[in-house]
Design a protein around this motif. Structure first.
Motif, short mmCIF file in Angstrom:
data_model
loop_
_atom_site.label_atom_id
_atom_site.label_comp_id
_atom_site.label_asym_id
_atom_site.label_seq_id
_atom_site.Cartn_x
_atom_site.Cartn_y
_atom_site.Cartn_z
N HIS A 183 0.86 -1.18 0.00
CA HIS A 183 0.00 0.00 0.00
C HIS A 183 0.90 1.23 0.00
N VAL A 184 1.55 1.46 -1.13
CA VAL A 184 2.55 2.51 -1.21
C VAL A 184 1.93 3.89 -1.03
N GLU A 185 0.61 4.00 -1.20
CA GLU A 185 -0.05 5.30 -1.01
C GLU A 185 0.11 5.81 0.41
N THR A 186 0.37 4.92 1.37
CA THR A 186 0.56 5.36 2.74
C THR A 186 1.91 6.06 2.94
N GLU A 187 2.82 5.95 1.97
CA GLU A 187 4.14 6.56 2.09
C GLU A 187 4.29 7.82 1.24
N LEU A 188 3.23 8.17 0.48
CA LEU A 188 3.32 9.29 -0.46
C LEU A 188 2.48 10.46 0.01
N VAL A 189 2.84 11.64 -0.47
CA VAL A 189 2.04 12.84 -0.25
C VAL A 189 1.87 13.56 -1.59
#
Length: 801
Positions: free
Chosen positions: A611-617
């Motif tokens: 769930h790479v979206e948890t590491e992006l802004v």
């Protein structure tokens, strides 16, 4: 009377001698009494290989008209019935003068042969000396291999990617850096394609070498400003590399050996005058170089790479040509003997070009690209393999309709299917290992596009090119997608559920229109002003916490959380040539707005992240700059100087305070380098000897230093505050090369070249990266790692046979 008779006889003799020197004029067309609008077309090819010569100049001095051959080597004139002299010129080839009498519509086939070097008449860069003035292209630069070979070789070899980085607006983040940064864009914003197939990692040995064999390449075109609508999918630039076909009438080859690598190539007719083949292979023996480095980890490392090419071309007629191209490359790097990193490219492309009558040209292309990258750990009981990859296949077709020589319409479409495997961890011995198998969900997407372009001229002063591209992206299952609570940052802790999508089920789609236009106004024959606008959509992203492409980086498709990047670029330029096109100058300014840039939370974990979206802004970007360019085309000393002042900035503002970076202020991107200067020089000492040099200077790229350290649960942790507010030391380096050409006297070898080069002549320790050492009672101390910290000589010998 005798004097008058003598004068008359002398006149008759001189006229006879002049008639002997006057070339015989060829009669073109069938004489049906036509007086005007006679259409003369033709095609220019290489005498030996049969390759179309793209960008050759065809001039008629009697009427002061000049045309440039298209991508099929074609040209066209509309003439009145009269006698003319056609003059054909192409860099590195002998010029041809061809007198004609135009009596009706007709066609000419011209074969040009490469010339030996003439001391006072060599063009180092470009083809048509006035193309930069007359065309509507902005930021489109084509470099022939003859031009690139004039530059100092990198470790004994011509380097295509690094050659592009000598141009204004194009840079790399440092030594041994993979990829290019074009006008403030990231390395993933460049589409690099070979024979129409995209290449995802165009490097050997982490960027020390480019993975394209220069002997297989015909020419390279970089589009960085107004990109033709037939290209899409990337935000900053297109690097289009075209392969070279083999000879259709005789066999030949080439061989190169250096102290770092070697290569061999062969080409000739599979079917004489009908089908040609060209193959090339390159391999390394570079471990002795690694063993000589001062860094102990690199000193105990091992590296290998190779690449290969195969091109089969079938010009079955002047109107149709089929081409198949295969490309492969492989690298493995064993770091300190226990961890091996490897990556591999494979691509196939098949193209067909055809003409229907004199006005319609069609080109179709299909391709398949595979990119795999892996990490193998063999340290003991916890051995593992970490594998990732991309499969990309697609097709393109477009047609060109010529309303007149100065009025052309192009339409077409394309599609591609993408499968991305972000990562799979496979323990070598699952029963004994403490490592559990893990696999990140694969991603599936499809890009489709349709495009239109119209190019025309109104008189001698005004020219315009405008068009539009429609892009559609669809993201498919199978996939399980998280839902997150509203009014909370996206994190593992805010996940509230999941939705599962079946095989082929559409999850989300994005689309948009990308208009593109450029206008040229000629102030004179030797100067013009151009303005342009360009809009691009990018649906694939490189997820990386490094400043350059690395094999461990993750390619990620746009989804519900990561929107497509959208880039709007505005450009304005002034172009002027001096002293009969001996000097070429330009100044361009640009501004970019970039939406949906990828930025990362502090301490982001990107490896095996389902769930790479948890590491992006979410972030926004902007870039602007001015590019100055001066080039000398003729004489003993040739070369160019480019200077770029540019800024590449990012901003992160969200509804959640913990996600905001640098208090919401604009900050420098990882590849922001305000000042960039390149000086290129090539001095012809004699017919067979030349000296070339490159000097580069640039501002050091941004980095983030820890400001303090603190103890947490018995561990010393570094404290970072504001992002990218410090910089590495400025980069500068001088490279030098001496080339000796030998003319072969025997039957087997045609000629040979000895090239001696020195990289980093004065031993500048330019930092490749920083690492930090913890010292008691002080903040972590930053130390630099220099890959090329000493002068690095190389010697190579190449022959043709």
């Amino acid at each position: 009377m005798k004097k008058l008779l003598f004068t008359f006889l002398a006149f008759i003799i001189l006229q006879g001698l002049a008639a002997q020197d006057q070339p015989k004029r060829s009669v073109i067309g069938r004489d049906i009494g036509q007086l005007k609008n006679i259409r003369i077309t033709g095609r220019i090819i290489d005498e030996i290989t049969g390759d179309a010569l793209i960008g050759a100049t065809v001039s008629i001095p009697e009427i002061d008209q000049t045309k440039i051959t298209d991508n099929n080597g074609e040209f066209e004139f509309i003439l009145d019935r009269a006698e003319y002299t056609l003059e054909f010129r192409y860099v590195g080839y002998e010029s041809i003068t061809y007198p004609i009498v135009a009596v009706g519509d007709g066609r000419i086939s011209i074969r040009m042969i490469q010339e030996d070097f003439e001391l006072e008449d060599v063009v180092i860069f470009g083809r048509d000396p006035e193309k930069n003035i007359r065309s509507t292209d902005m930021g489109a630069i084509t470099m022939s291999m003859n031009t690139i070979r004039e530059l100092p070789p990198f470790l004994g070899e011509v380097d295509i990617i690094r050659s592009m980085a000598t141009l204004p607006g194009v840079s790399q983040v440092g030594e041994a850096a993979a990829g290019l940064n074009v006008r403030g864009g990231g390395a993933d914003q460049n589409l690099i394609q070979f024979a129409g197939a995209p290449i995802y990692n165009p490097t050997h040995l982490f960027g020390l070498f480019t993975s394209f064999n220069a002997d297989i390449v015909n020419d390279v075109t970089l589009y960085k400003s107004v990109i033709p609508p037939k290209f899409g999918g990337r935000g900053s630039s297109i690097l289009d590399i075209l392969p070279k076909a083999g000879s259709i009438d005789s066999w030949g080859g080439d061989l190169m050996l250096s102290n770092y690598s070697g290569k061999i190539g062969i080409n000739g007719p599979l079917v004489k005058d009908k089908v040609s083949i060209r193959g090339g292979f390159r391999g390394s023996y570079i471990n002795w170089f690694l063993n000589s480095l001062s860094n102990p980890d690199l000193k105990n490392s091992q590296a290998n790479f190779y690449d290969g090419n195969l091109v089969i071309s079938a010009p079955i007629s002047e109107e149709q040509e089929f081409t198949y191209s295969y490309y492969t490359s492989y690298d493995d790097f064993a770091f300190a003997s226990d961890t091996t990193i490897s990556w591999k490219n494979n691509s196939h492309s098949f193209s067909w070009k055809g003409r229907f009558g004199e006005k319609v040209g069609v080109q179709a292309l299909g391709y398949l690209t595979q990119y795999d990258y892996s990490i193998f750990n063999r340290s003991g009981i916890n051995d593992f393999d970490l594998n990732s990859g991309i499969v990309d296949y697609g097709a393109k077709v477009f047609a060109t309709y010529s309303l007149s020589p100065t009025n052309t319409i192009t339409i077409g479409g394309d599609f591609k299917d993408l499968t991305v495997q972000p990562g799979e961890l496979v323990p070598n011995n699952q029963q004994e290992s403490g490592i559990l198998p893990q696999k990140v969900q694969d991603e599936y997407g499809r890009e489709m596009g349709a495009h239109f372009q119209h190019e025309f001229e109104l008189g001698e002063k005004f020219g315009m090119s405008y068009g539009v591209r429609y892009d559609l992206f669809q993201y498919f299952g199978p996939r399980t997608v998280r839902q997150y609570a509203e009014n909370q940052p996206i994190s593992d802790g805010s996940a509230i559920g999941e939705t599962t999508y079946g095989d082929g089920e559409k999850i989300i789609s994005y689309d948009g229109f990308g208009p593109r236009a450029s206008i040229r106004y000629s102030l004179s024959k030797y100067s013009s002003i151009k303005a342009g606008y360009n809009k691009m959509y990018q649906f694939i992203h490189l997820i990386s916490n490094t400043a350059t492409i690395a094999p461990t980086d993750i390619w990620k498709l746009s989804d519900e959380f990561l929107k497509p990047q959208i880039v709007d670029q505005y450009s304005l330029g002034f172009y002027n040539n001096f002293k009969g096109n001996i000097f070429e100058t330009s100044i361009e300014v640009y501004y970019k707005d970039i939406q949906n840039v990828v930025e990362y939370k502090d301490g982001a974990n990107l490896i095996l992240q389902n769930h790479v979206e948890t590491e992006l802004v979410p972030a926004q970007g902007r870039a602007y700059g001015v590019e100055l360019y001066v080039k000398k085309n003729l004489g003993r000393l040739t070369g160019w100087v480019s200077y770029t002042y540019s800024r590449s900035l990012r901003q992160v503002i969200t509804a959640f305070e913990e996600e905001i970076i640098n208090d919401g202020d604009w900050f420098a991107s990882n590849f922001d380098k305000p000042h960039d200067v390149t000086l290129i020089g090539n001095y012809k000492v004699s017919t067979n000897t030349s000296i070339s040099t490159t000097f580069g200077y640039s501002t050091g790229r941004p980095v983030t230093f820890p400001e303090a350290k603190f103890d947490y649960a018995g561990n010393n942790l570094a404290y970072f505050n504001r992002r990218n507010e410090q910089r590495l030391p400025d980069f500068h380096r001088l490279d030098l090369a001496v080339n000796f050409k030998l003319k072969g006297q025997g039957r087997f070898f045609e000629d040979g070249d000895w090239t001696f080069s020195v990289l980093n002549v004065y031993g500048r320790k330019n930092p490749f990266s920083l690492f930090f050492v913890d010292e008691a009672g002080a903040p972590p101390q930053a130390l630099r790692l220099a890959v090329l910290g000493v002068p690095l000589p190389s010697l190579s010998y190449s022959i043709k046979f």
